[in-house]
Design an enzyme around this catalytic site. Structure first.
Site, PDB file in Angstrom:
ATOM      1  CG  HIS A 147      -4.197  -1.377  -0.929  1.00 39.33           C
ATOM      2  ND1 HIS A 147      -4.019  -1.509   0.494  1.00 39.33           N
ATOM      3  CD2 HIS A 147      -4.676  -2.445  -1.010  1.00 39.33           C
ATOM      4  CE1 HIS A 147      -4.058  -1.836   1.237  1.00 39.33           C
ATOM      5  NE2 HIS A 147      -4.553  -3.107   0.281  1.00 39.33           N
ATOM      6  CB  SER A 201      -0.753   0.005   1.002  1.00 45.96           C
ATOM      7  OG  SER A 201      -1.846   1.061   0.974  1.00 45.96           O
ATOM      8  CB  THR A 202       1.100   4.286   2.220  1.00 44.70           C
ATOM      9  OG1 THR A 202      -0.448   4.679   2.450  1.00 44.70           O
ATOM     10  CG2 THR A 202       1.237   5.208   2.023  1.00 44.70           C
ATOM     11  CG  ASP A 219      -5.501  -5.911   2.750  1.00 43.35           C
ATOM     12  OD1 ASP A 219      -6.067  -6.628   2.806  1.00 43.35           O
ATOM     13  OD2 ASP A 219      -5.925  -4.852   1.111  1.00 43.35           O
ATOM     14  CG  MET A 249      -2.202   3.125   5.391  1.00 43.84           C
ATOM     15  SD  MET A 249      -3.017   4.856   5.454  1.00 43.84           S
ATOM     16  CE  MET A 249      -4.378   5.172   4.136  1.00 43.84           C
TER      17      MET A 249
END
Length: 354
Positions: free
Chosen positions: A196, A170-171, A293, A290
């Site tokens: 994501h 993700s991030t 998931d 973050m």
């Protein structure tokens, strides 16, 4: 005693957007908008004078767009930057370039100023607070935007087609994934990735990876075969699952669905499908991001016999997803980002039983 507020500079050529973003950020008592800029030149001056903690930056601006500004800013004055992007093809392309140039993350502008705006502002407030804690000092005096591709001898193992690597991020994951893929050899086992990202951005990201990596990278389509030397990226807005093919090997199923662990595509969905379809023939990698998931899915992979890796705290932009996965016992080895390609090559070699 009140915690120090995150000081934000808002940069956008639209007065309406600047006002909406500033008002939305100021709704959070832990955030303070300290200035607004209409273009990159005004932004440069305000950054020097106001010293904000975070900058929100419009992608498409007159005179100098957001990515060109970033390329000039980050080597001289590295700051956490959140891009505010349109979902046009040009906006998606420039946003991917901005992530390559040092932006921490991005949000997309809604088509209207109604409910979509409030959803965007909720997301932006959360990402601004996360960005404030990100160390971007490594961008100082940096000139190489893309990672250097290491030419490795192509893998000629007997059964690379019998192995599968699944990656979730993700991030901060766009550049972490790029750094990993750029170091892997041709002929490496098939890779499936969930990052994501919303629709539109994943196709641009896949094209960008394809240009900078020795492996073939593309956005996945329903029914695509998982094959050595190829990377399939989950399309934005669709969950990607791995299933067994008739006759052996694997293929992907890409379908729209409800949010899982807060996301679509979801890392948990991918990892859980890999646990069922590939079992011990898989390697799972959970990268910076973050939330949580992927933690349950990686645990399912580990319990099915797969080898599992988590990016370590020091090399993560956000040590969220790997942290939760590690706490749940899903991560067998925490590895610095720079060492993950070497570990993957070793694990693949160990798993080749000819």
């Amino acid at each position: 005693m009140m915690t120090k507020r995150v000081r934000v500079l808002v940069v956008d050529d639209s007065a309406l957007v600047r006002q909406a973003i500033s008002h939305g950020l100021n709704q959070d008592p832990s955030i303070e908008v300290v200035g607004q800029a209409v273009d990159a030149f005004m932004a440069r001056d305000l950054i020097v004078r106001l010293r904000p903690d975070v900058v929100t930056l419009d992608v498409e601006m007159p005179r100098m767009n957001g990515v060109e500004f970033l390329r000039r800013l980050m080597p001289q004055y590295p700051l956490p930057v959140i891009m505010v992007s349109s979902q046009t093809r040009a906006g998606c392309r420039v946003t991917i370039e901005a992530l390559e140039a040092g932006a921490v993350d991005f949000v997309t502008k809604p088509s209207g100023m109604g409910i979509g705006l409030e959803q965007m502002l909720v997301e932006l407030r959360e990402k601004v607070k996360i960005a404030a804690a990100v160390d971007v000092s490594h961008w100082r005096k940096r000139r190489d935007v893309l990672p250097r591709i290491v030419k490795r001898k192509p893998m000629t193992l007997n059964r690379t087609g019998d192995l599968l690597v699944a990656i979730g991020a993700s991030t901060g994951g766009t550049e972490a994934t790029r750094k990993i893929l750029s170091q892997l050899p041709e002929g490496f086992p098939g890779i499936v990735i969930t990052q994501h990202m919303p629709p539109g951005f994943t196709s641009m990201y896949a094209e960008s990876l394809d240009r900078s990596c020795p492996l073939k990278v593309r956005e996945a389509h329903n029914g695509d075969r998982v094959a050595p030397g190829q990377v399939l990226l989950a399309p934005g807005g669709k969950h990607m699952r791995v299933v067994r093919r008739n006759g052996g090997g694997w293929e992907v199923v890409c379908r729209e669905g409800e949010l899982v662990s807060g996301h679509c595509p979801s890392v948990d969905v991918l990892f859980e499908s890999v646990a069922r379809a590939a079992r011990a023939k898989a390697i799972g990698v959970i990268l910076t991001g973050m939330g949580q998931d992927g933690a349950d899915g990686l645990l399912a992979m580990a319990r099915a016999g797969a080898r599992t890796i988590g990016q370590d705290r020091q090399s993560c932009v956000v040590y969220g997803m790997p942290k939760v996965a590690h706490e749940k016992g899903a991560v067998q080895k925490l590895v610095p980002l720079a060492n993950i390609p070497e570990v993957l090559v070793r694990l693949v070699a160990e798993g080749d039983h000819g």
